[in-house]
Design a protein around this motif. Structure first.
Motif, PDB file in Angstrom:
ATOM      1  N   GLU A 401      34.225  44.917  41.515  1.00  0.00           N
ATOM      2  CA  GLU A 401      33.035  45.457  42.330  1.00  0.00           C
ATOM      3  C   GLU A 401      31.627  45.106  42.386  1.00  0.00           C
ATOM      4  O   GLU A 401      30.872  45.366  42.974  1.00  0.00           O
ATOM      5  N   HIS A 402      31.437  44.519  40.930  1.00  0.00           N
ATOM      6  CA  HIS A 402      29.537  44.383  40.776  1.00  0.00           C
ATOM      7  C   HIS A 402      29.006  43.443  41.122  1.00  0.00           C
ATOM      8  O   HIS A 402      27.252  43.084  40.632  1.00  0.00           O
ATOM      9  N   ASP A 403      29.674  41.972  41.310  1.00  0.00           N
ATOM     10  CA  ASP A 403      29.627  40.836  41.405  1.00  0.00           C
ATOM     11  C   ASP A 403      29.727  40.668  42.518  1.00  0.00           C
ATOM     12  O   ASP A 403      31.219  40.112  43.557  1.00  0.00           O
ATOM     13  N   LYS A 404      29.191  39.822  43.676  1.00  0.00           N
ATOM     14  CA  LYS A 404      29.414  39.471  45.216  1.00  0.00           C
ATOM     15  C   LYS A 404      29.733  37.847  45.374  1.00  0.00           C
ATOM     16  O   LYS A 404      29.356  37.365  44.590  1.00  0.00           O
ATOM     17  N   GLY A 405      30.398  37.714  45.569  1.00  0.00           N
ATOM     18  CA  GLY A 405      30.971  36.027  45.855  1.00  0.00           C
ATOM     19  C   GLY A 405      32.502  36.041  45.703  1.00  0.00           C
ATOM     20  O   GLY A 405      32.809  36.845  44.846  1.00  0.00           O
ATOM     21  N   ASP A 406      33.045  35.101  45.989  1.00  0.00           N
ATOM     22  CA  ASP A 406      34.076  34.470  44.743  1.00  0.00           C
ATOM     23  C   ASP A 406      33.936  33.863  44.168  1.00  0.00           C
ATOM     24  O   ASP A 406      32.529  33.748  43.292  1.00  0.00           O
ATOM     25  N   TYR A 431      31.236  37.763  31.641  1.00  0.00           N
ATOM     26  CA  TYR A 431      30.340  37.169  32.706  1.00  0.00           C
ATOM     27  C   TYR A 431      30.886  36.181  33.967  1.00  0.00           C
ATOM     28  O   TYR A 431      31.938  35.814  33.791  1.00  0.00           O
ATOM     29  N   VAL A 432      30.589  37.018  35.163  1.00  0.00           N
ATOM     30  CA  VAL A 432      30.829  36.106  36.259  1.00  0.00           C
ATOM     31  C   VAL A 432      30.181  34.814  36.668  1.00  0.00           C
ATOM     32  O   VAL A 432      29.053  35.113  36.555  1.00  0.00           O
ATOM     33  N   ASN A 433      30.794  34.144  36.542  1.00  0.00           N
ATOM     34  CA  ASN A 433      29.527  32.955  37.656  1.00  0.00           C
ATOM     35  C   ASN A 433      28.496  32.366  36.163  1.00  0.00           C
ATOM     36  O   ASN A 433      28.562  32.771  35.302  1.00  0.00           O
ATOM     37  N   HIS A 434      27.221  32.679  36.535  1.00  0.00           N
ATOM     38  CA  HIS A 434      25.866  32.456  36.506  1.00  0.00           C
ATOM     39  C   HIS A 434      25.377  34.341  36.287  1.00  0.00           C
ATOM     40  O   HIS A 434      24.175  34.080  36.332  1.00  0.00           O
ATOM     41  N   LEU A 451      48.600  33.073  32.277  1.00  0.00           N
ATOM     42  CA  LEU A 451      47.335  34.068  32.678  1.00  0.00           C
ATOM     43  C   LEU A 451      46.708  34.279  33.790  1.00  0.00           C
ATOM     44  O   LEU A 451      46.436  32.818  34.690  1.00  0.00           O
ATOM     45  N   VAL A 452      45.759  34.884  33.655  1.00  0.00           N
ATOM     46  CA  VAL A 452      45.936  35.570  35.284  1.00  0.00           C
ATOM     47  C   VAL A 452      44.669  36.517  35.329  1.00  0.00           C
ATOM     48  O   VAL A 452      44.550  37.216  33.846  1.00  0.00           O
ATOM     49  N   ILE A 453      43.319  36.291  36.103  1.00  0.00           N
ATOM     50  CA  ILE A 453      43.007  37.535  36.102  1.00  0.00           C
ATOM     51  C   ILE A 453      42.835  37.893  37.541  1.00  0.00           C
ATOM     52  O   ILE A 453      43.529  37.451  38.448  1.00  0.00           O
ATOM     53  N   LYS A 454      42.489  39.423  37.580  1.00  0.00           N
ATOM     54  CA  LYS A 454      42.957  40.133  38.734  1.00  0.00           C
ATOM     55  C   LYS A 454      41.368  40.399  39.132  1.00  0.00           C
ATOM     56  O   LYS A 454      40.738  40.728  39.363  1.00  0.00           O
ATOM     57  N   ASP A 455      41.148  40.444  40.873  1.00  0.00           N
ATOM     58  CA  ASP A 455      40.246  40.082  42.165  1.00  0.00           C
ATOM     59  C   ASP A 455      40.147  41.359  42.537  1.00  0.00           C
ATOM     60  O   ASP A 455      41.338  42.652  41.706  1.00  0.00           O
ATOM     61  N   ILE A 456      39.083  42.246  42.707  1.00  0.00           N
ATOM     62  CA  ILE A 456      39.186  43.396  43.665  1.00  0.00           C
ATOM     63  C   ILE A 456      40.479  43.626  44.314  1.00  0.00           C
ATOM     64  O   ILE A 456      40.342  44.786  44.441  1.00  0.00           O
TER      65      ILE A 456
END
Length: 555
Positions: A401-406, A431-434, A451-456
């Motif tokens: 929720e604290h990082d915008k965009g894909d 860390y997400v992207n940069h 292995l998977v990661i959950k999106d918002i």
């Protein structure tokens, strides 16, 4: 082609004039406007009409109305019976000519050979002598009167019956020459039925002089029709329709006879002339695919085959007339191409997890999980080192929720990742992207131990471990090229759809086609445009992600 001296404005005026003429001819004739339209078009093309329907539904009235469309036209009407004689239809023999010169000559004035508009009711009840002569009249527009061949000025023959010619009756040749075939039913609408009972129906139409078709105009128009070309693209559509109809006929052979399904080459050829007339009197210089819808009233032989023809025509109109199926198939092919690429990428690069028996005092008897980290490449983000980089293999929303965009990739500490995997998933800071801020990330294992990661939106997104081996450059280039080609095909379909929609709207309004099917076609084209737009946006993003995949692994 129509002479170039006829301007667009003049063609538009001619189309408007024909439209006004139809309205005048249809005044007070309830639920018969479409029939009158087709009869007028047949007359303007020099073709014949057959009306099928029960008695007492104003079939003769339709023919009488058509007289008023032409300048100083003459009319002949006759109700056939099995006792009808050629004298009653073609005129009595001249006793004087027989007496003076010994010749059998008919007095044709006021009879069929001199009429412009002819209505023959219960036509199949006529005897062979009448029908054989009529065949020559319809086919050659001539009448053999004694030793002379007289030209017949007939512009329109409307025949009618409440039945079809019997099989093996020898009437196939005459029936085949009646190009336009219309089923005329009783009045259906309640208000129209009330008006018919209380207001009545005038026998004749009062056509203003400026709408009446002169003899000179009629002959000139026929000549111009003959020189109008059949465009290659329209021929291809016509042949496609023919193929579809023949395929459906093959399916229906068990229930319908061969005669009910047969369409002669002659009738196809005559139908093209009707298409030319449709284009000409709609103010165009060439046939449009929309004109092809008129053929549904030319290709049936029985009520049962009529239903088949109309069903095929609807399928043709909604899927093929304006390349709808081609565009839909390209959208599907593009989606499938990118699905196949995506499946291959996931198969080759997804991070799989293996189960292992529990060890140690606290985990004894419990199952744990592990992944292969033998070739992983360490990364750094700010002051954080020894991080594992995981690339997201599927399009997704952000994983925080604290990082915008894909989200394209995430970084997590190696020890945290190994520990989380051993427990079969859980939350890990990374860390997400940069984004230099440490964020909480939710991981899990899917049903196939990946292995998977959950999106918002709590959707599972497959992950790939970045290693020293990186991404296979040659394989990635192949995927990239295929994905771009799929997107290019969608762009080509956008150009095609723009053209066909322009062609479709350029043929509207149409003077001779009932609006129901064009309305459905318009809706299908709008839906197709939306589907194409959605596909372009989705597939372009997917193709871009595939193109950037090597960059994600290299950064």
């Amino acid at each position: 082609m129509e002479p170039t001296r006829v301007s667009h404005a003049q063609r538009a005026l001619r189309s408007e004039r024909i439209n006004k003429l139809v309205k005048v001819l249809s005044e007070g004739v309830y639920e018969r406007e479409h029939t009158i339209k087709l009869c007028l078009l047949a007359a303007l093309a020099g073709e014949s009409v057959f009306l099928l329907g029960p008695p007492g539904i104003a079939k003769s009235l339709i023919a009488k109305r058509l007289i008023s469309a032409f300048e100083s036209s003459s009319y002949f009407e006759y109700l056939m019976t099995r006792f009808s004689t050629p004298e009653e239809v073609f005129g009595p023999l001249s006793i004087q000519e027989l007496k003076d010169h010994g010749r059998y000559v008919r007095l044709t004035k006021g009879y069929l050979p001199t009429a412009n508009v002819v209505f023959l009711d219960e036509i199949w009840k006529a005897g062979p002598a009448i029908l054989n002569t009529l065949l020559t009249v319809v086919n050659e527009k001539t009448f053999k009167n004694g030793s002379d061949i007289e030209k017949v000025p007939m512009r329109l023959l409307i025949s009618a019956s409440n039945e079809l010619p019997d099989q093996d009756s020898g009437l196939d040749a005459l029936y085949d020459r009646m190009l336009v075939r219309i089923f005329v039913n009783r009045i259906q609408d309640k208000q129209n039925f009330h008006s018919m009972l209380t207001v009545g129906t005038p026998q004749e139409a009062h056509v203003p002089d400026d709408l009446t078709i002169s003899n000179h105009e009629y002959e000139q128009w026929l000549s111009e029709l003959d020189s109008m070309p059949l465009p290659d693209e329209v021929f291809d559509k016509l042949y496609q329709l023919k193929t579809m109809l023949e395929a459906r006929h093959n399916d229906a052979k068990q229930t319908l006879s061969a005669d009910e399904l047969y369409v002669s080459d002659r009738r196809w050829k005559k139908a093209v002339k009707l298409l030319k007339a449709s284009a000409f009197f709609n103010g165009r210089v060439k046939i449009n695919a929309l004109d092809l819808l008129l053929i549904q009233d030319c290709l049936w032989n029985s009520p049962e085959s009529r239903l088949i023809v109309r069903d095929v025509m609807r399928e043709f109109a909604l899927k093929h007339a304006f390349n709808q199926q081609q565009i839909s198939q390209t959208i599907e092919d593009s989606r499938q191409t990118l699905d196949d690429i995506q499946q291959q990428i996931e198969q080759d690069y997804v991070m799989s997890v293996e189960s292992e028996p529990g060890t140690g005092l606290l985990r004894k008897g419990k199952e744990g999980f592990k992944a292969n980290f033998d070739d992983w490449r360490p990364h750094s983000v700010g002051n954080a080192h020894n991080l594992v980089k995981l690339v997201l293999l599927q399009s997704n929303q952000s994983v925080s929720e604290h990082d915008k965009g894909d989200t394209r990739y995430v970084f997590v500490a190696h020890t945290d990742l190994v520990n989380m995997i051993s427990h079969g998933g859980g939350n890990v800071y990374g860390y997400v992207n940069h984004n230099p801020n440490l964020l909480s990330l939710k991981f899990a294992l899917d049903g196939d131990s990946r292995l998977v990661i959950k999106d918002i939106a709590n959707r599972s997104v497959l992950l790939s471990l970045v290693t020293y081996a990186g991404l296979d450059g040659e394989g990635h280039q192949t995927w990239h090229n295929k994905a771009n080609s799929a997107v290019d095909n969608l762009m080509n379909m956008e150009l095609l759809l723009t053209k066909v929609r322009s062609d479709f709207h350029g043929a509207l309004p149409h003077n001779f086609i009932e609006p129901e099917l064009p309305t459905a076609m318009e809706a299908s084209l709008q839906q197709l445009a939306q589907s194409l737009n959605d596909a372009q946006q989705t597939q372009k993003k997917r193709a871009q992600r595939i193109g950037f995949l090597a960059k994600f692994f290299a950064e």
